[in-house]
Motif scaffolding. Structure first.
Motif, PDB file in Angstrom:
ATOM      1  N   LEU A  30       0.637  -1.144   0.016  1.00 40.54           N
ATOM      2  CA  LEU A  30      -0.048   0.034   0.082  1.00 40.54           C
ATOM      3  C   LEU A  30       0.659   1.206  -0.122  1.00 40.54           C
ATOM      4  O   LEU A  30       0.476   2.150  -0.659  1.00 40.54           O
ATOM      5  CB  LEU A  30      -0.953  -0.005   1.297  1.00 40.54           C
ATOM      6  N   GLU A  62      -7.840   2.401   0.648  1.00 39.26           N
ATOM      7  CA  GLU A  62      -6.541   3.420   0.524  1.00 39.26           C
ATOM      8  C   GLU A  62      -6.740   4.436  -0.357  1.00 39.26           C
ATOM      9  O   GLU A  62      -6.457   5.629  -0.039  1.00 39.26           O
ATOM     10  CB  GLU A  62      -5.283   2.727   0.324  1.00 39.26           C
ATOM     11  N   ARG A  68       1.732   2.092  -3.280  1.00 39.88           N
ATOM     12  CA  ARG A  68       0.637   2.720  -4.193  1.00 39.88           C
ATOM     13  C   ARG A  68       0.288   4.189  -3.726  1.00 39.88           C
ATOM     14  O   ARG A  68       0.035   5.165  -4.699  1.00 39.88           O
ATOM     15  CB  ARG A  68      -0.827   2.086  -3.956  1.00 39.88           C
ATOM     16  N   SER A 127      -6.670  -1.859  -1.352  1.00 42.84           N
ATOM     17  CA  SER A 127      -6.084  -0.692  -2.083  1.00 42.84           C
ATOM     18  C   SER A 127      -7.361   0.403  -2.329  1.00 42.84           C
ATOM     19  O   SER A 127      -6.991   1.405  -2.514  1.00 42.84           O
ATOM     20  CB  SER A 127      -5.763  -1.136  -3.520  1.00 42.84           C
ATOM     21  N   GLU A 131      -5.062  -1.735 -10.497  1.00 38.27           N
ATOM     22  CA  GLU A 131      -4.670  -2.569  -9.309  1.00 38.27           C
ATOM     23  C   GLU A 131      -5.039  -4.087  -9.713  1.00 38.27           C
ATOM     24  O   GLU A 131      -5.945  -4.161 -10.598  1.00 38.27           O
ATOM     25  CB  GLU A 131      -5.741  -2.075  -8.077  1.00 38.27           C
TER      26      GLU A 131
END
Length: 385
Positions: free
Chosen positions: A63, A104, A66, A101, A78
């Motif tokens: 993460l 996030e 990303r 993701s 993703e």
């Protein structure tokens, strides 16, 4: 000076850069192009796993990478092939990756699109109805997270379909079900040999016609198409034949500068695995393009093509190994381990040249760290200095 192994068993000298390429820290979205980086996953190096067992992921490092991409103004694609879908990343772990993701992305304001496939079922074991159910399950999960869906090519569909009409049926059903416009992904057999003959034919002209028919029949449900055939001419031809409002996202890791720059009849947006290691440089180049400076854009991005062509050299599907190597050398993760043990998929000379090309470009934020880590890898392989 560092001695690097080359083909033929010889060692050559390389003088590492003293400083990285200076890159601006400008934030905010890119303006003239929509740009996604297909992001890799960081393995958990302490997990007791096997190559064919469930993947073990270091979620914090995954993460964090990303967030690094979003900070450049890039979107994250993703759970795509760069994340080793079908090559070490199983569906259960991919589903967890999508959930984490997407959460996030919501917390940081980052753009995200997620891969929808059929990897719950093995190629050659499913019927068309089974393929549809697998696609539907994954599409529902991605939409539940609030992410944009990327309909990926399916090994199971390639095995079960008897001709173009089966592709038209499956994709029509999925597009009718999609709540928001999706991205269609045509992944060529150089990336996955099981996808040979996708869209019902090994004749690319016939396959292209079927692909375009899917889009023409449902233009309101297709945001864009990602074409990963490493064939600039084919992509340009498709781009010019798309319905108005449907974007072309280049997936051509050999010819991306010219395709993104475009011509008098249009241009491609981007959804690229090479923009994983090139993230900051790619964002800088697109910001230059945002000002209308095509020449400046090409001057920044053209020199990266040699590295990309090296990473994506045949067998192309193993490009992920070089991508993860560069992430480790750049300090984005603490180890060079991959899910499925794929760190062993490329030779030491291949990895050494990837380091050399990336270092020449100034991609490493800390060149001394990259050199030290490359030396440690050479030590593991018993390279004498």
């Amino acid at each position: 000076m560092i001695r690097l192994p080359a083909a033929g068993g010889v060692l050559r000298d390389h003088t590492p850069r003293a400083t990285p390429l200076p890159l601006s820290t400008e934030a905010g979205p890119l303006a003239s192009r929509t740009v996604f980086s297909a992001a890799h996953v960081v393995a958990d190096p302490y997990a007791d796993t096997t190559p064919d067992g469930p993947a073990a992921v270091d979620w914090d490092a995954t993460l964090a990478f990303r967030r690094h991409l979003w900070a450049q103004g890039l979107g994250v694609a993703e759970a795509m092939d760069t994340a080793q879908r079908g090559m070490g990343l199983d569906w259960d772990t991919a589903a967890e990756l999508i959930r984490r993701s997407a959460a996030e992305a919501r917390s940081t304001g980052g753009r995200i699109a997620c891969g929808v496939g059929t990897d719950q079922i093995a190629a050659g074991t499913g019927t068309l109805d089974g393929v549809l159910r697998a696609y539907e399950e994954q599409l529902a999960l991605v939409e539940e997270t609030g992410s944009q869906a990327i309909l990926m090519a399916s090994r199971a569909l390639a095995a079960a379909a008897e001709g173009p009409e089966d592709y038209l049926r499956v994709y029509a059903h999925l597009l009718r079900q999609a709540s928001e416009p999706v991205i269609l992904h045509w992944l060529g057999p150089m990336f996955d040999p099981a996808l040979e003959g996708y869209w019902g034919s090994s004749d690319l002209d016939a396959a292209t016609d079927t692909f375009l028919q899917v889009i023409a029949e449902h233009p309101d449900k297709v945001d864009g198409v990602k074409i990963s055939l490493l064939d600039a001419g084919r992509e340009i031809d498709v781009r010019r034949r798309l319905p108005a409002g449907v974007r072309c996202y280049t997936g051509d890791d050999f010819n991306y500068p010219e395709l993104i720059a475009g011509d008098e009849q249009g241009f491609s947006h981007a959804l690229l695995g090479i923009f994983d290691p090139l993230g900051p440089l790619a964002a800088r180049a697109v910001r230059v393009l945002d000002t209308g400076d095509v020449k400046g854009f090409r001057e920044l991005l053209d020199p990266t093509v040699e590295l990309s062509r090296h990473l994506f050299a045949p067998p192309t599907r193993y490009y992920k190994t070089g991508v993860v190597l560069l992430a480790w050398l750049a300090g984005h993760q603490d180890h060079f381990a991959m899910v499925g043990g794929l760190q062993s998929a490329r030779s030491l000379p291949h990895l050494a040249h990837a380091y050399e090309l990336a270092d020449d470009l100034g991609l490493f934020p800390d060149p001394a760290l990259a050199e030290a880590r490359m030396r440690s890898l050479l030590d593991v392989y018993g390279v004498t200095r």
